[in-house]
Structure formats: structure tokens, C-alpha cells
Design an enzyme around this catalytic site. Sequence first.
Site, PDB file in Angstrom:
ATOM      1  N   CYS A   1     -15.899  39.422  -7.320  1.00 23.00           N
ATOM      2  CA  CYS A   1     -14.539  38.545  -6.816  1.00 23.00           C
ATOM      3  C   CYS A   1     -14.804  37.739  -5.490  1.00 23.00           C
ATOM      4  O   CYS A   1     -13.944  37.162  -5.274  1.00 23.00           O
ATOM      5  CB  CYS A   1     -13.442  39.507  -6.679  1.00 23.00           C
ATOM      6  SG  CYS A   1     -13.994  40.705  -5.424  1.00 23.00           S
TER       7      CYS A   1
ATOM      8  N   ASP B   1     -15.223  38.814  -2.597  1.00 20.58           N
ATOM      9  CA  ASP B   1     -14.181  39.490  -1.478  1.00 20.58           C
ATOM     10  C   ASP B   1     -15.693  40.238  -0.547  1.00 20.58           C
ATOM     11  O   ASP B   1     -16.642  40.375  -1.070  1.00 20.58           O
ATOM     12  CB  ASP B   1     -13.495  40.557  -1.895  1.00 20.58           C
ATOM     13  CG  ASP B   1     -12.133  40.049  -2.263  1.00 20.58           C
ATOM     14  OD1 ASP B   1     -11.834  38.781  -2.108  1.00 20.58           O
ATOM     15  OD2 ASP B   1     -11.598  40.694  -3.124  1.00 20.58           O
TER      16      ASP B   1
ATOM     17  N   CYS C   1      -8.783  42.917  -1.812  1.00 17.48           N
ATOM     18  CA  CYS C   1      -7.473  43.156  -2.505  1.00 17.48           C
ATOM     19  C   CYS C   1      -6.856  44.779  -1.993  1.00 17.48           C
ATOM     20  O   CYS C   1      -7.905  45.536  -1.233  1.00 17.48           O
ATOM     21  CB  CYS C   1      -7.846  43.374  -4.111  1.00 17.48           C
ATOM     22  SG  CYS C   1      -9.163  44.679  -4.424  1.00 17.48           S
TER      23      CYS C   1
ATOM     24  N   CYS D   1     -13.979  47.072  -7.181  1.00 16.27           N
ATOM     25  CA  CYS D   1     -13.560  46.839  -5.865  1.00 16.27           C
ATOM     26  C   CYS D   1     -14.136  48.198  -4.993  1.00 16.27           C
ATOM     27  O   CYS D   1     -14.291  47.881  -3.741  1.00 16.27           O
ATOM     28  CB  CYS D   1     -11.973  46.841  -5.708  1.00 16.27           C
ATOM     29  SG  CYS D   1     -11.305  45.566  -6.871  1.00 16.27           S
TER      30      CYS D   1
HETATM   31 FE1  FES Z   1     -12.168  41.737  -4.664  1.00 15.51          FE
HETATM   32 FE2  FES Z   1     -10.995  43.897  -5.453  1.00 15.51          FE
HETATM   33  S1  FES Z   1     -10.583  42.009  -6.134  1.00 15.51           S
HETATM   34  S2  FES Z   1     -12.590  43.639  -3.943  1.00 15.51           S
END
Ligand code: FES
Length: 134
Positions: free
Chosen positions: A33, A35, A62, A106
Site C-alpha cells: 500500500c 504506507d 491505516c 498491514c
Molecule cells: Fe497500508 Fe494498512 S493499508 S498499512
Amino acid sequence: MYSEKVMDHFKNPRNMGEMKDPDGVGKVGNPICGDVMWVFIKVDDSGGEERIKDIRFQTFGCVAAIATSSMTTELAKGKTLEEALEISNSDVAGALKGLPPIKMHCSNLAADALHAAIQDYISKKVRKGKKRRK
Ligand code: FES
């Protein structure tokens, strides 16, 4: 979708924020993602063994990423480096009473960033030791 524990750690994250002069820093990005999470640690080696005396995190992610980051810091605080290196992503998810399957990726950030911070601490220590020997 999320357990009460996940929501608690998301709404009231423990040990969130930057740390001044950390002994080790770990940064991990989630390739799925995009992140990112940072973990900062302070290590106390005064008692003959090295323990995580303080830990903080910053996560751009998230609900699950923030909750797993928060839980990881709680699990790692006060542990020896060896014990902290044994904390796995599934330990963190388990301590949060599980994550929805679609959110399991995640949880990969948290323990990985903790391990990266410990590795950073160890490699800095090795570098310092080498300088001293010169
Ligand atoms: Fe990126 Fe959860 S969607 S860490």
C-alpha cells in the site's frame, strides 16, 4: 470489522511520536500500500544486559497499521533486545485479538520496523566499538 483492542489502540495509540536522540531507528515501508512506519528505541545497558527502556513510533498508515505499531511498542518496552527480536508480526496481530484477513499485510510493518531499529542500534554500536579500537 476490527476487534475492540484494535480500535482502542487506534484511538489511543501508545508511545506515538518522534524521539530525541534515539539509540536506534527502524523504517519500514509496506510494498502493498506504500504506507510507512518508523520505530525509535532507547536502550539501557547498565544492568549487564541491553533492554529497551523507551520506544516510540510514527506511522503513516491505516487503522490496522497504527494499532499494530502501538501494540508493538507495548510488547517491546522493557524487553531485552533478544526478547524483542522474537516478537513476530503474528504475535502482534494475536495480541490485538486478530486482524481481518485483508488487513494482515498491514501488520507486517510493526515488528519489522522494531527489528530494524534493533539492527540499527547494534550496527551503530559495532561502528562505535571499531572507532574506539583505532
Ligand atoms: Fe497500508 Fe494498512 S493499508 S498499512
